[in-house]
Scaffold this active site. Sequence first.
Site, PDB file in Angstrom:
ATOM      1  N   PRO A  93       0.930  -1.459   0.107  1.00  0.00           N
ATOM      2  CA  PRO A  93       0.065  -0.187   0.094  1.00  0.00           C
ATOM      3  C   PRO A  93       0.925   0.838   0.460  1.00  0.00           C
ATOM      4  CG  PRO A  93       0.368  -1.500   2.434  1.00  0.00           C
ATOM      5  CD  PRO A  93       0.658  -2.052   1.355  1.00  0.00           C
ATOM      6  N   GLU A 120       2.301  -8.487   8.476  1.00  0.00           N
ATOM      7  CA  GLU A 120       2.367  -7.229   8.237  1.00  0.00           C
ATOM      8  C   GLU A 120       2.941  -6.405   7.053  1.00  0.00           C
ATOM      9  OE1 GLU A 120       0.950  -4.734  10.801  1.00  0.00           O
ATOM     10  OE2 GLU A 120       0.118  -6.058  11.198  1.00  0.00           O
ATOM     11  N   ARG A 158      -3.739  -8.024 -20.466  1.00  0.00           N
ATOM     12  CA  ARG A 158      -4.960  -7.356 -21.907  1.00  0.00           C
ATOM     13  C   ARG A 158      -3.943  -5.974 -22.751  1.00  0.00           C
ATOM     14  NH1 ARG A 158      -8.816  -3.448 -20.996  1.00  0.00           N
ATOM     15  NH2 ARG A 158     -10.622  -4.815 -21.598  1.00  0.00           N
ATOM     16  N   ASP A 173     -11.495   1.986 -23.653  1.00  0.00           N
ATOM     17  CA  ASP A 173     -11.861   1.356 -22.948  1.00  0.00           C
ATOM     18  C   ASP A 173     -11.346   2.890 -22.108  1.00  0.00           C
ATOM     19  OD1 ASP A 173     -11.936  -1.567 -22.163  1.00  0.00           O
ATOM     20  OD2 ASP A 173      -9.865  -2.019 -22.606  1.00  0.00           O
TER      21      ASP A 173
HETATM   22  N1  SAH Z   1       1.296  -2.678   7.012  1.00  0.00           N
HETATM   23  C1  SAH Z   1       1.758  -2.354   5.621  1.00  0.00           C
HETATM   24  C2  SAH Z   1       0.887  -3.512   5.562  1.00  0.00           C
HETATM   25  C3  SAH Z   1      -0.025  -5.271   5.279  1.00  0.00           C
HETATM   26  S1  SAH Z   1      -0.654  -6.036   4.268  1.00  0.00           S
HETATM   27  C4  SAH Z   1       1.254  -1.668   5.780  1.00  0.00           C
HETATM   28  O1  SAH Z   1       0.292  -0.221   6.166  1.00  0.00           O
HETATM   29  O2  SAH Z   1       2.000  -0.815   4.969  1.00  0.00           O
HETATM   30  C5  SAH Z   1       0.358  -7.253   3.908  1.00  0.00           C
HETATM   31  C6  SAH Z   1      -0.237  -7.073   2.564  1.00  0.00           C
HETATM   32  O3  SAH Z   1      -1.041  -6.639   1.837  1.00  0.00           O
HETATM   33  C7  SAH Z   1       1.469  -6.210   1.713  1.00  0.00           C
HETATM   34  O4  SAH Z   1       2.371  -7.026   2.396  1.00  0.00           O
HETATM   35  C8  SAH Z   1       1.189  -6.474   0.213  1.00  0.00           C
HETATM   36  O5  SAH Z   1       2.132  -7.449  -0.234  1.00  0.00           O
HETATM   37  C9  SAH Z   1      -0.504  -5.840   0.503  1.00  0.00           C
HETATM   38  N2  SAH Z   1      -1.608  -5.352   0.021  1.00  0.00           N
HETATM   39  C10 SAH Z   1      -1.958  -4.143   1.402  1.00  0.00           C
HETATM   40  N3  SAH Z   1      -2.927  -3.234   0.576  1.00  0.00           N
HETATM   41  C11 SAH Z   1      -2.367  -3.268  -0.869  1.00  0.00           C
HETATM   42  C12 SAH Z   1      -2.389  -2.218  -1.567  1.00  0.00           C
HETATM   43  N4  SAH Z   1      -3.045  -1.010  -1.261  1.00  0.00           N
HETATM   44  N5  SAH Z   1      -2.137  -2.134  -2.887  1.00  0.00           N
HETATM   45  C13 SAH Z   1      -0.646  -3.063  -2.733  1.00  0.00           C
HETATM   46  N6  SAH Z   1      -0.443  -4.380  -1.992  1.00  0.00           N
HETATM   47  C14 SAH Z   1      -1.358  -3.865  -1.387  1.00  0.00           C
END
Ligand code: SAH
Length: 247
Positions: A93, A120, A158, A173
């Site tokens: 994220p 995490e 795609r 698209d």
């Molecule tokens: N504690 C971390 C979030 C971990 S969520 C933080 O706040 O940065 C667990 C996993 O889900 C992450 O390691 C990632 O691989 C995935 N993930 C969660 N949200 C995501 C998002 N918006 N985009 C891409 N991957 C995501």
Amino acid sequence: MPLRIDFVTIFPSMFEPLLAEGIIARGIKQGLLDVHVWDLRDFATDKHRSTDDEAYGGGPGMVMLAEPVLRCVEAIRAEAAEGGDAAILMTSPQGRVFTQAAARDLASRSWLIFLCGRYEGFDERIREALQPDEISIGDFVVSGGELPAMVIADAVGRMIEGVVGNSVSVEEDSFFRGLLDYPHYTRPEELRGMRVPDVLLSGHHEKIRKWRKEQALRATLRKRPDLLDGAELDEEAQAMLRRIREE
Ligand code: SAH
């Protein structure tokens, strides 16, 4: 050469539907995509096949161990030594937010390796060692990187010439030209008192083209006006937009 895509995950079975049906499956069958799913547990260093451990400093939640991820990426790179340089995409994220432009850019690469986190997230030293491209599907948190990786791979797949039957449909698209898509209708001509716009039944190709272009502009102005700042509009579109705004 097909686009090679590798997924690194502790839940390989989550990818089965992706490989069985839909656009990615089709691309694989056509030899346009070469997809591999790697079980991170195969690269664990202990007999319990651990891929996570408690966080230094305490606090809730587990952290993905670095060693299995680094070993797995080494194994992938060794297997495809001739494949050129892989882009390592760490789902997170905290990454840059994925867009259609990013999809197009990734589709021009020859090889993508997705790291799917859980808990995490990753031990920070994975970032240090691999210097991945951190990529996010939006400003929210989901519980694992598998769904984000599949979303990104679908959008990239795609874009590959031939994967979607009709490349014109990809080019029309939403976001491809910086605008939203125009509205679509199919049978019947009248549904519960709602009629298909006459112009679409007219068979007049030039009028239909103009109507769709104007509708795409209207949809963008109404739903996502922010996109218009970055859109490349030709003269016809600019004139249409001026007229719509004057209304
Ligand atoms: N504690 C971390 C979030 C971990 S969520 C933080 O706040 O940065 C667990 C996993 O889900 C992450 O390691 C990632 O691989 C995935 N993930 C969660 N949200 C995501 C998002 N918006 N985009 C891409 N991957 C995501």
